[in-house]
Design an enzyme around this catalytic site. Structure first.
Site, short mmCIF file in Angstrom:
data_model
loop_
_atom_site.label_atom_id
_atom_site.label_comp_id
_atom_site.label_asym_id
_atom_site.label_seq_id
_atom_site.Cartn_x
_atom_site.Cartn_y
_atom_site.Cartn_z
N GLY A 159 10.57 -4.65 -16.97
CA GLY A 159 10.60 -3.24 -16.58
C GLY A 159 11.75 -2.98 -15.62
CB ALA A 160 14.93 -4.86 -15.15
N GLY A 205 13.12 0.44 -14.87
CA GLY A 205 12.15 1.46 -14.44
C GLY A 205 12.26 1.83 -12.98
CD GLN A 215 6.06 -8.95 -20.63
OE1 GLN A 215 5.26 -8.83 -19.70
NE2 GLN A 215 7.02 -8.09 -20.88
CG ASP A 269 -5.29 0.29 -5.22
OD1 ASP A 269 -5.13 1.45 -5.63
OD2 ASP A 269 -5.06 -0.70 -5.92
CG HIS A 303 -4.60 -0.66 -9.68
ND1 HIS A 303 -4.42 -0.10 -8.45
CD2 HIS A 303 -3.67 -0.08 -10.48
CE1 HIS A 303 -3.43 0.78 -8.49
NE2 HIS A 303 -2.96 0.81 -9.73
P1 NAD Z 1 8.86 3.20 -15.68
O1 NAD Z 1 8.44 3.90 -16.91
O2 NAD Z 1 9.79 3.85 -14.76
O3 NAD Z 1 9.49 1.81 -16.08
C1 NAD Z 1 8.87 0.95 -16.96
C2 NAD Z 1 9.96 0.12 -17.60
O4 NAD Z 1 9.33 -0.88 -18.38
C3 NAD Z 1 10.85 0.95 -18.54
O5 NAD Z 1 12.22 0.73 -18.22
C4 NAD Z 1 10.48 0.42 -19.90
O6 NAD Z 1 11.55 0.48 -20.82
C5 NAD Z 1 10.11 -1.02 -19.54
N1 NAD Z 1 9.39 -1.73 -20.58
C6 NAD Z 1 8.56 -1.23 -21.51
N2 NAD Z 1 8.15 -2.19 -22.33
C7 NAD Z 1 8.72 -3.34 -21.89
C8 NAD Z 1 8.69 -4.69 -22.35
N3 NAD Z 1 7.97 -5.05 -23.41
N4 NAD Z 1 9.39 -5.61 -21.66
C9 NAD Z 1 10.13 -5.25 -20.61
N5 NAD Z 1 10.22 -4.00 -20.14
C10 NAD Z 1 9.51 -3.06 -20.79
O7 NAD Z 1 7.51 2.74 -14.95
P2 NAD Z 1 7.30 2.34 -13.43
O8 NAD Z 1 7.08 3.57 -12.66
O9 NAD Z 1 8.36 1.39 -13.01
O10 NAD Z 1 5.87 1.63 -13.52
C11 NAD Z 1 5.72 0.42 -14.21
C12 NAD Z 1 4.25 0.09 -14.38
O11 NAD Z 1 3.65 -0.13 -13.10
C13 NAD Z 1 3.41 1.19 -15.03
O12 NAD Z 1 2.49 0.59 -15.90
C14 NAD Z 1 2.68 1.81 -13.86
O13 NAD Z 1 1.49 2.45 -14.26
C15 NAD Z 1 2.41 0.58 -13.04
N6 NAD Z 1 2.05 0.78 -11.65
C16 NAD Z 1 1.13 -0.07 -11.11
C17 NAD Z 1 0.76 0.06 -9.80
C18 NAD Z 1 -0.26 -0.87 -9.19
O14 NAD Z 1 -0.64 -0.63 -8.04
N7 NAD Z 1 -0.71 -1.90 -9.85
C19 NAD Z 1 1.33 1.06 -9.01
C20 NAD Z 1 2.27 1.90 -9.58
C21 NAD Z 1 2.63 1.75 -10.91
C1 LMR Z 2 -0.87 3.96 -8.90
O1 LMR Z 2 -1.93 3.56 -8.42
O2 LMR Z 2 -0.10 4.71 -8.27
C2 LMR Z 2 -0.47 3.50 -10.25
O3 LMR Z 2 -1.35 2.54 -10.73
C3 LMR Z 2 -0.26 4.63 -11.17
C4 LMR Z 2 -1.56 5.15 -11.69
O4 LMR Z 2 -1.69 5.18 -12.90
O5 LMR Z 2 -2.42 5.52 -10.90
#
Ligand code: NAD
Ligand code: LMR
Length: 328
Positions: A10-11, A13, A113, A160, A188
């Protein structure tokens, strides 16, 4: 100088845009450690990542010894002999979507992965899953990573915990450092339980300072819905705060923090968690081994809230089994 090889999916993103800088400045693996960074995304996004690499070059990051760009079809190169993997890349939750809607979209990504980690990474590789639904994505990845112990996989819930400590500090009108013993249990997701019942403010139980039923009806839902509230306000999910939490979680794993922190790991039965799910709880390291900090008690109400989150995780597990991403 020590050296660590790190893959980040997700580099391209929004989380990665912040996280890459924490990794490259030494905040995660130490100021005495050089980083060999492997950036992974889908082919369409790779040209954008070339721009990001230009920015890294222009930032005089003395600990960043090398950077390479890989598509998601080149995990053999991207994960070759890595020490740490940040699995951030996923399809993000959009306004109105629940995390379970994402299971199908993301199941295949995390299966692939996990298999690649097992095939190419060092057996000692540590993996932090951020991409949602992170607990179940983590479960899928660890289930497919042959030869890598499942306790080397983590899903992020520290964001969280940070959210919860800020809100309690605000309610108590104290700095956030005065809030302690506050941890996240379960998923989460909107069922998570931010455990205010054991939390302390300036070493006093929070429930001796704030009204317990008010905490149940206002504080808990606020934390459960905070991610959705950020999405509603920003139009996209939390990024800088998620990156800060990912960097801090990875640092705590890498440095084997002896102080507990919230993170989800494969169930060991602590706090009555059922087998076969990845659950959040307080976690710490002792004598080189990570373990759930199991010394908190929960009253019947807290236990019921934690159980509800376990049930959701069991349902997610059933859903990914039905989709073929996990064996029974
Ligand atoms: P984003 O959409 O900006 O970026 C995601 C990136 O992942 C994109 O560049 C996309 O092309 C890439 N991607 C998609 N499929 C892929 C693959 N198979 N291999 C490699 N890269 C791939 O999203 P973001 O805002 O950076 O968020 C990323 C993830 O983190 C989301 O699932 C979001 O819900 C999650 N998130 C989790 C938490 C947490 O607390 N656990 C908090 C915030 C966001
Ligand atoms: C968050 O907690 O901000 C992320 O997991 C995004 C979401 O889907 O809530």
């Amino acid at each position: 100088m020590k050296k660590v090889s790190v893959a980040l999916t997700g580099a391209g993103g929004q989380i990665a845009y912040h996280l890459i800088y924490s990794i490259s400045k030494g905040e995660v693996f130490g100021f005495d450690t050089q980083v060999d960074l492997r950036l992974v995304d889908i082919p369409e996004v790779l040209p954008k990542i070339e721009g990001l690499v230009m920015e890294l070059e222009d930032s005089r990051l003395t600990l960043l010894s090398s950077v390479s760009i890989h598509s998601d079809q080149q995990l053999d190169q991207a994960f070759q002999s890595i020490d740490f993997a940040f699995l951030v890349g996923a399809f993000p939750r959009l306004a109105g979507m629940e995390r379970k809607d994402l299971l199908e979209k993301n199941g295949l990504i995390f299966k692939t992965q996990g298999e690649a980690l097992g095939a190419y990474a060092k057996p000692s590789v540590q993996t932090l899953v951020v991409g949602n639904p992170c607990n179940t994505n983590c479960l899928i990845a660890l289930s497919h990573a042959k030869n890598i112990p499942s306790n080397q996989f983590y899903a992020m819930t520290l964001l969280d915990e940070f959210r919860a400590s800020y809100q309690l500090a605000k309610m108590c009108q104290v700095p956030v450092v005065d809030i302690t013993d506050l941890y996240i249990y379960g998923n989460h997701s909107a069922t998570q339980f931010p455990d205010f019942t054991n939390a302390r403010v300036k070493d006093q139980p929070i429930i001796s300072v704030l009204d317990q039923s008010g905490l149940e009806t206002t504080f808990v839902p606020m934390i459960q819905q905070r991610g959705a509230a950020v999405i509603k306000a920003r139009g996209s999910s939390s990024a800088a705060s998620a990156a800060r939490s990912a960097a801090e979680t990875a640092h705590k794993i890498w440095s084997q923090s002896s102080t507990p922190f919230s993170v989800a790991v494969v169930s060991s039965g602590c706090y009555d968690a059922p087998d076969g799910i990845v659950v959040s709880a307080p976690y710490y390291f002792k004598d080189g081994k990570g373990r759930v900090y199991d010394r908190f008690d929960h009253d019947a109400t807290a236990k019921a809230m934690i159980e509800k989150s376990y049930q959701e995780l069991l349902q997610e597990r059933e859903a990914v089994i039905a989709l073929g991403f996990l064996d029974e």
